[in-house]
Design a protein around this motif. Structure first.
Motif, PDB file in Angstrom:
ATOM      1  N   ALA A 147       0.671  -1.226  -0.018  1.00  0.00           N
ATOM      2  CA  ALA A 147      -0.045   0.012   0.003  1.00  0.00           C
ATOM      3  C   ALA A 147       0.860   1.190   0.004  1.00  0.00           C
ATOM      4  CB  ALA A 147      -0.972  -0.132   1.368  1.00  0.00           C
ATOM      5  N   GLU A 148       0.300   2.399  -0.579  1.00  0.00           N
ATOM      6  CA  GLU A 148       0.975   3.516  -0.926  1.00  0.00           C
ATOM      7  C   GLU A 148       1.204   4.099   0.852  1.00  0.00           C
ATOM      8  OE1 GLU A 148       2.977   6.655  -2.319  1.00  0.00           O
ATOM      9  OE2 GLU A 148       2.402   4.791  -3.182  1.00  0.00           O
ATOM     10  N   SER A 149       2.299   4.525   0.923  1.00  0.00           N
ATOM     11  CA  SER A 149       2.629   5.081   2.304  1.00  0.00           C
ATOM     12  C   SER A 149       1.674   6.294   2.474  1.00  0.00           C
ATOM     13  CB  SER A 149       3.902   5.410   2.762  1.00  0.00           C
ATOM     14  OG  SER A 149       4.233   6.645   2.451  1.00  0.00           O
ATOM     15  N   THR A 150       1.110   6.635   3.899  1.00  0.00           N
ATOM     16  CA  THR A 150       0.196   7.732   4.192  1.00  0.00           C
ATOM     17  C   THR A 150       1.100   8.885   4.575  1.00  0.00           C
ATOM     18  OG1 THR A 150      -0.095   6.939   6.241  1.00  0.00           O
ATOM     19  CG2 THR A 150      -1.936   6.404   4.479  1.00  0.00           C
ATOM     20  N   THR A 151       2.615   8.971   4.460  1.00  0.00           N
ATOM     21  CA  THR A 151       3.414  10.255   4.948  1.00  0.00           C
ATOM     22  C   THR A 151       3.574  10.927   3.295  1.00  0.00           C
ATOM     23  OG1 THR A 151       5.204   8.686   4.674  1.00  0.00           O
ATOM     24  CG2 THR A 151       4.295   9.087   6.724  1.00  0.00           C
ATOM     25  N   GLY A 152       4.011  12.198   3.539  1.00  0.00           N
ATOM     26  CA  GLY A 152       4.451  12.923   2.364  1.00  0.00           C
ATOM     27  C   GLY A 152       3.152  13.569   1.990  1.00  0.00           C
ATOM     28  N   THR A 153       3.623  14.719   1.111  1.00  0.00           N
ATOM     29  CA  THR A 153       2.368  15.755   0.747  1.00  0.00           C
ATOM     30  C   THR A 153       2.237  14.985  -0.673  1.00  0.00           C
ATOM     31  OG1 THR A 153       3.187  17.446   2.046  1.00  0.00           O
ATOM     32  CG2 THR A 153       2.117  17.805   0.209  1.00  0.00           C
ATOM     33  N   VAL A 154       0.902  15.234  -1.248  1.00  0.00           N
ATOM     34  CA  VAL A 154       0.711  15.129  -2.335  1.00  0.00           C
ATOM     35  C   VAL A 154       0.373  16.459  -3.120  1.00  0.00           C
ATOM     36  CG1 VAL A 154      -1.036  14.222  -4.070  1.00  0.00           C
ATOM     37  CG2 VAL A 154      -0.449  12.856  -2.164  1.00  0.00           C
ATOM     38  N   LEU A 155       1.083  16.990  -4.202  1.00  0.00           N
ATOM     39  CA  LEU A 155       0.853  17.939  -5.017  1.00  0.00           C
ATOM     40  C   LEU A 155       0.051  17.853  -6.094  1.00  0.00           C
ATOM     41  CD1 LEU A 155       1.980  20.720  -5.995  1.00  0.00           C
ATOM     42  CD2 LEU A 155       3.777  19.713  -7.030  1.00  0.00           C
ATOM     43  N   VAL A 156      -1.060  18.785  -5.989  1.00  0.00           N
ATOM     44  CA  VAL A 156      -2.206  18.628  -6.852  1.00  0.00           C
ATOM     45  C   VAL A 156      -2.092  19.950  -7.684  1.00  0.00           C
ATOM     46  CG1 VAL A 156      -4.755  18.821  -7.402  1.00  0.00           C
ATOM     47  CG2 VAL A 156      -3.616  17.424  -5.252  1.00  0.00           C
ATOM     48  N   LEU A 157      -1.777  19.596  -9.161  1.00  0.00           N
ATOM     49  CA  LEU A 157      -1.654  20.803 -10.062  1.00  0.00           C
ATOM     50  C   LEU A 157      -3.145  20.823 -10.725  1.00  0.00           C
ATOM     51  CD1 LEU A 157       1.696  19.548 -10.997  1.00  0.00           C
ATOM     52  CD2 LEU A 157       1.316  21.681  -9.914  1.00  0.00           C
TER      53      LEU A 157
END
Ligand code: FAD
Lengths: 250, 452
Positions: free
Chosen positions: A2-12
């Protein structure tokens, strides 16, 4: 895994309904967000909304897709603010009526620049960064319109088709680095782009698209059709022989 | 922005009208650049309040962002399209609930301000407006005005209950109420006739926060007005046991069912409703001591069935809700119920509540007294004349009919019911001289700027 839930997702391109649905789905999985778009007042509203609803950290900033010169600097600035990126969502798109494009080559250029050139510029910058970090994802909204050229929509369709091909190459190149590339091909989604268009059926909500995108990223999928049955509609449409296809009013 | 031509109706599915429908996604696009317009939230008003025949209707559904919420003070600021359902799901886990809620949670906060809605606690806490601290009004001249009781207060009170006709209600600031749990402590009691219902609604247990009576409106003679009176308050920790106590603010989501088709016309007739009412009165009224129910079942029993309005068949129904002032209410309600049971027009849902102080909204519905709400299927001739007769009783007794439920009141009757109409019209003339904010209801009732 599963994708880790840390770190920011940048939405462009975060001001659109589809982007909002995707951002909300990542936030509900615990991801912090950085929303980038043109209309700062709207971004601020969307950011506070996601903060109140989900409790995650949401930053936002102004970003102009057509100003490709600014892309590298923009990503640097975002990184300075949020530290590490879990992934990047590209949700920028521009689809005027085909007649408008037929009448004005400026419109055609704008379609190609927004849907293709700007995407390539930005995704090059982002993928270079993720490659260095050896991980993360790019989730990019292309379109079913890019699967086959049709008389009613071929400027937009060809720009999205070019984007789809670019993403195939990028996926191929990044495979060994651990960076994943998801091509999102929405059929009809209930957004401002489709509101008021005649003849739409079985339209997906932006929230459904959001959940499907997060699931596809977690499952390391390459291509996502939403709603799912568009995979089969496009399978049929792609396989109609050109001799027949050119006579159809599509 | 593009628009879409659509047939629209309110929740009563009468009338159905062709409208040009817009659905902005951005806050500032709620105000159309040109043309007259009607705002629409979730379309849960029953009649033509959120309709504009052959004109523009602007949906606020996508302009539904939470702007600010303080879990410490319970102060909430949102855009107008946020629904009460969303507010409960975001704020209840922090121990905050709606100060006032109508019988469905699928309504927008903008629609609740526009209709100044009331709940089962009106006798105690007043209407929705009582908890509204401020709102932003986007006006015809393009301004964004902040309205509170002190600032632009004329506009505040013209907009509260003003059915969206003074401008777009933008961001709303609402004071939520503290609760210890997501549960309700409920008591039910039979009230065998009208006199007893009135008494039971007026002076029950002082601890009660909510009170409402369900009336069997087919009952006649000495049974006239027989009811089941339900009182409730938010459950406190010591009302709960076991797992509920461990997680007092959590309730499991309900399964939602959908009524898949329109009921045929004969399904609801005076016989079937009579049998239902009889059983309901016997069963619910006989329940023993207090019970504990989750907030969702208590406040929103009908929300469990999507499209329950299809129960009334294709032709739809009208809801008739009136309020009569305390001193005339008893006689007036008796007349209305007699008139109704004589007509043998069954109302599936008949609800009596006591209302408290007015909110100050110039066109707000609630006034101190009693309110009766009836669901009446549109079938046969004769219904509309019957309702005109009820209007006459209401006017004679100094009461009024609720605009959020109305589809058929005459401008003439309306004028007699709302004594502050002229004050409201004067403000309308100033703030919207060109009548950019209108609706089918506004045209029907003459809610238009003077000389406009
Ligand atoms: C099952 C059920 C139970 C109900 N129970 C109650 C009850 O107990 N008490 C009660 O008071 N009401 C009750 N109602 C009525 C309901 O609460 C009101 O009609 C409410 O206004 C509906 O909100 P909406 O968002 O659906 O608004 P709509 O029906 O879409 O619109 C209602 C009015 O608000 C205006 N409006 C909407 N948004 C805006 C905006 N942003 N700016 C300006 N004007 C706007 C519209 O123009 C229209 O005049 C009930 C309705 C149903 C279906």
């Amino acid at each position: 895994m599963a994708e880790s839930t840390t770190g920011t997702v940048l939405v462009l391109g975060a001001g659109s309904a589809m982007a909002r649905g995707i951002a909300a789905a990542f936030a509900s999985h615990g991801h912090a967000l950085y929303l980038a778009g043109r209309d700062l007042e709207e971004l601020e509203r969307i950011a506070s909304d996601l903060r109140v609803r989900t409790g995650v950290d949401v930053d936002f900033g102004q970003f102009d897709a057509l100003d490709t010169q600014s892309h590298a600097g923009f990503v640097q600035a975002v990184l300075a603010e949020v530290g590490a990126l879990a992934g990047v969502v590209w949700a920028v798109g521009y689809m005027p009526a085909q007649e408008q494009a037929l009448a004005d080559f400026g419109e055609v250029q704008r379609i190609i620049d927004t849907n293709f050139t700007a995407a390539v510029s930005m995704l090059d910058v982002c993928s270079a960064h993720l490659e260095k970090e050896s991980g993360g994802f790019l989730a990019v909204i292309s379109s079913v319109a890019g699967d086959r050229g049709r008389q009613s929509n071929y400027y937009y369709g060809s720009a999205k088709g070019a984007l789809t091909l670019y993403l195939q190459g990028l996926r191929n190149r990044l495979h060994s680095s651990g960076v994943r590339v998801l091509t999102i091909k929405p059929g009809f989604v209930d957004t401002a782009m489709t509101w008021g268009l005649p003849g739409l059926f079985l339209v997906a909500s932006p929230e459904q698209v959001g959940r499907a995108v997060v699931r596809a990223v977690q499952r390391r999928r390459d291509v996502l059709y939403v709603p799912w049955f568009w995979r089969y509609i496009m399978l049929i449409i792609r396989h109609i022989p050109e001799r027949v296809f050119k006579r159809l009013k599509l | 922005m593009r628009s879409r031509r659509m047939s629209l109706s309110g929740w009563g599915r009468f009338p159905v009208q062709e409208c040009e429908v817009w659905r902005p996604e951005r806050y500032h696009d709620l105000m159309l650049r040109e043309g007259a317009m009607t705002l629409r939230g979730q379309g849960r008003s029953y009649g033509d309040a959120a309709l504009n025949e052959n004109g523009n209707v602007v949906l606020n559904a996508r302009v539904n962002r939470f702007i600010e919420f303080s879990p410490d003070t319970g102060l909430l600021r949102t855009e107008p399209g946020v629904t009460l359902e969303e507010i409960v799901s975001v704020c209840l886990p922090h121990g905050w609930f709606l100060p006032v809620t109508p019988g469905t949670k699928y309504v927008s906060i903008g629609g609740c301000v526009a209709a100044d809605v009331h709940g089962k606690n009106h006798f105690r806490d007043g209407s929705f407006g009582a908890a509204v601290q401020a709102f932003e009004l986007l006006t015809a001249d393009g301004a964004r005005l902040s309205c509170t009781r002190d600032n632009n207060s004329e506009l505040f009170f013209a907009t509260l209950g003003g059915m969206g006709l003074t401008g777009v209600i933008g961001e709303v600031t609402l004071q939520l109420r503290r609760v210890e749990s997501a549960w309700m402590k409920v008591r039910q009691k039979k009230s065998p006739d009208l006199e007893r219902v009135f008494a039971d609604l007026a002076d029950g247990d002082p601890e009660d926060e909510y009170r409402v009576a369900w009336i069997d409106c087919l009952a006649r003679g000495r049974h006239l007005g027989r009811s089941v009176t339900m009182s409730a308050r938010h459950a406190r920790m010591d009302d709960l046991s076991g797992t509920r106590r461990g997680q007092p603010l959590v309730v499991a989501p309900r399964r939602k069912r959908t009524l898949p088709f329109n009921f045929p016309g004969w399904a609801l007739n005076s016989l079937s409703i009579g049998v239902f009412n009889h059983l309901y009165y016997a069963r619910e009224g006989a329940r023993g001591g207090p019970s504990v129910s989750d907030y969702d079942r208590y406040f929103y029993p009908l929300d469990a069935i999507a499209h329950w309005n299809r129960m009334y068949g294709k032709r739809g129904f009208v809801q008739y809700q009136c309020v009569l002032p305390s001193d005339t209410a008893f006689d007036g309600m008796r007349e209305i119920l007699e008139r109704l049971s004589r007509s043998r027009r069954p109302s599936f849902l008949a609800v009596l509540k006591r209302l408290g102080e007015e909110s100050g909204g110039l066109l707000s519905f609630p006034m101190p007294g009693y309110t009766l709400a009836l669901d009446l299927p549109l079938r046969g001739r004769g219904l509309l004349p019957l309702l005109d007769e009820l209007d006459r009783i209401v006017i004679e007794k100094g009461g009024r009919v609720y605009l959020a439920k109305d589809a058929r009141l005459s401008a003439e009757a309306f004028r007699h019911m709302y004594p502050r109409l002229d004050d409201w019209l004067a403000i309308k003339g100033r703030i919207d001289p060109d009548n950019r904010f209108t609706s089918s209801l506004a045209r029907r009732l003459g809610l238009e700027p003077p000389h406009g």
